[in-house]
Write an enzyme that holds these catalytic residues in place. Structure first.
Site, PDB file in Angstrom:
ATOM      1  CE  LYS A 144      -2.175  -1.020   3.878  1.00  6.67           C
ATOM      2  NZ  LYS A 144      -1.523  -2.286   4.267  1.00  6.67           N
TER       3      LYS A 144
ATOM      4  NE  ARG B 243      -4.291  -1.096  10.620  1.00  9.15           N
ATOM      5  CZ  ARG B 243      -3.268  -0.692   9.873  1.00  9.15           C
ATOM      6  NH1 ARG B 243      -3.332   0.414   9.193  1.00  9.15           N
ATOM      7  NH2 ARG B 243      -2.173  -1.410   9.831  1.00  9.15           N
TER       8      ARG B 243
ATOM      9  NE  ARG C  20       7.779  -2.895   6.267  1.00  9.30           N
ATOM     10  CZ  ARG C  20       6.455  -2.794   6.281  1.00  9.30           C
ATOM     11  NH1 ARG C  20       5.820  -2.357   5.206  1.00  9.30           N
ATOM     12  NH2 ARG C  20       5.752  -3.140   7.332  1.00  9.30           N
TER      13      ARG C  20
ATOM     14  NE  ARG D 146       6.229  -0.749  10.556  1.00 14.22           N
ATOM     15  CZ  ARG D 146       5.109  -0.806   9.824  1.00 14.22           C
ATOM     16  NH1 ARG D 146       5.092  -0.285   8.614  1.00 14.22           N
ATOM     17  NH2 ARG D 146       4.035  -1.382  10.302  1.00 14.22           N
TER      18      ARG D 146
ATOM     19  NE  ARG E 202       2.094  -4.925  11.379  1.00 14.82           N
ATOM     20  CZ  ARG E 202       3.276  -4.930  10.752  1.00 14.82           C
ATOM     21  NH1 ARG E 202       4.323  -5.488  11.331  1.00 14.82           N
ATOM     22  NH2 ARG E 202       3.400  -4.371   9.570  1.00 14.82           N
TER      23      ARG E 202
HETATM   24  P1  ADP Z   1       0.904  -2.189   8.335  1.00 15.65           P
HETATM   25  O1  ADP Z   1      -0.213  -1.954   7.351  1.00 15.65           O
HETATM   26  O2  ADP Z   1       2.187  -2.591   7.689  1.00 15.65           O
HETATM   27  O3  ADP Z   1       0.535  -3.097   9.470  1.00 15.65           O
HETATM   28  P2  ADP Z   1       0.849   0.642   9.219  1.00 15.65           P
HETATM   29  O4  ADP Z   1       2.102   1.436   9.096  1.00 15.65           O
HETATM   30  O5  ADP Z   1      -0.304   1.002   8.343  1.00 15.65           O
HETATM   31  O6  ADP Z   1       1.299  -0.854   9.074  1.00 15.65           O
HETATM   32  O7  ADP Z   1       0.318   0.699  10.745  1.00 15.65           O
HETATM   33  C1  ADP Z   1       1.151   0.388  11.826  1.00 15.65           C
HETATM   34  C2  ADP Z   1       0.363   0.433  13.127  1.00 15.65           C
HETATM   35  O8  ADP Z   1      -0.176   1.746  13.326  1.00 15.65           O
HETATM   36  C3  ADP Z   1      -0.862  -0.480  13.211  1.00 15.65           C
HETATM   37  O9  ADP Z   1      -0.525  -1.806  13.570  1.00 15.65           O
HETATM   38  C4  ADP Z   1      -1.678   0.235  14.307  1.00 15.65           C
HETATM   39  O10 ADP Z   1      -1.124   0.011  15.597  1.00 15.65           O
HETATM   40  C5  ADP Z   1      -1.454   1.702  13.977  1.00 15.65           C
HETATM   41  N1  ADP Z   1      -2.482   2.176  13.026  1.00 15.65           N
HETATM   42  C6  ADP Z   1      -2.248   2.635  11.760  1.00 15.65           C
HETATM   43  N2  ADP Z   1      -3.403   2.980  11.165  1.00 15.65           N
HETATM   44  C7  ADP Z   1      -4.392   2.720  12.044  1.00 15.65           C
HETATM   45  C8  ADP Z   1      -5.803   2.852  12.017  1.00 15.65           C
HETATM   46  N3  ADP Z   1      -6.438   3.324  10.928  1.00 15.65           N
HETATM   47  N4  ADP Z   1      -6.509   2.471  13.119  1.00 15.65           N
HETATM   48  C9  ADP Z   1      -5.896   2.018  14.210  1.00 15.65           C
HETATM   49  N5  ADP Z   1      -4.571   1.855  14.312  1.00 15.65           N
HETATM   50  C10 ADP Z   1      -3.807   2.209  13.247  1.00 15.65           C
END
Ligand code: ADP
Length: 195
Positions: free
Chosen positions: A13, A88, A127, A139, A150
């Protein structure tokens, strides 16, 4: 142009969102990046967010909604945005649609990047290694344990959004296993051809 990218962690994404930004001059809004910035603050809230993320869990909806609304009201979002990592949960999706409706606006596209779960772990471990080599900065949630959470969270809370956007007739789907350039080409075609 208002676009949502959907897909599990590691689906690509972020990579694709950055390419859409240069093609359409829209804002890339990554709630993950925003939360990582918030987690870096040496405050009680920053610590709380950092721990939630490191465990692979979701940050509470009110915090996310406030951050997103604040960001899309800024001048650099005037041509639209590509949302990466948001919404999400079903409640985030419904709240966001309601908020857009208040401004007589709506999402143009929700694009799903389809990938096999087995390859996600590999992609994320690659990554993590690349980030380690490049900056020494990995990360906190790019490890087996957090990734399992996740993925489970994605399947339970985010995957239902696919049907939601399907019912709103804005869902498109792309094979996220193709090389990144082919995914971008498909993405641009989909966006250009429909609506
Ligand atoms: P990935 O899609 O690789 O898991 P992201 O960088 O999008 O990682 O998100 C990392 C973390 O940030 C998530 O696991 C969550 O803890 C938090 N997060 C990101 N976006 C949201 C969201 N829309 N709602 C709740 N938590 C979020």
């Amino acid at each position: 142009m208002k676009i949502v990218l959907l897909g599990p962690p590691g689906a690509g994404k972020g990579t694709q969102a950055k390419r859409l930004v240069s093609a359409y001059n829209i804002l890339h809004l990554s709630t993950g990046d925003m939360m990582r910035a918030a987690a870096a603050a040496e405050t009680p809230l920053g610590h709380e967010i950092k721990k939630t993320m490191a465990d692979g869990k979701l940050v509470p909806d009110p915090l996310i909604m406030a951050a997103v609304l604040e960001r899309i009201s800024q001048a650099d979002a005037k041509h639209g945005f590509v949302l990466d990592g948001f919404p999400r949960t079903m409640s985030q999706a419904v709240m966001f649609d309601d908020l857009l409706e208040l401004e007589s606006a709506e999402l143009d596209h929700a694009i799903q990047l389809r990938v096999d779960e087995e390859i996600l772990l590999d992609r994320i471990m690659i990554r993590a290694r690349e980030m380690q080599e490049a900056s020494g900065d990995v990360r906190l949630d790019d490890n087996h344990e957090a990734l399992k959470v996740r993925l489970r969270t994605y399947n339970e809370q985010t995957a239902p959004l696919i049907e939601y956007y399907q019912s709103r007739a804005i869902l498109r789907s792309i094979n996220g296993l193709l090389p990144a350039d082919s995914v971008t080409a498909e993405l641009l075609t989909l966006i250009g051809c429909s609506r």
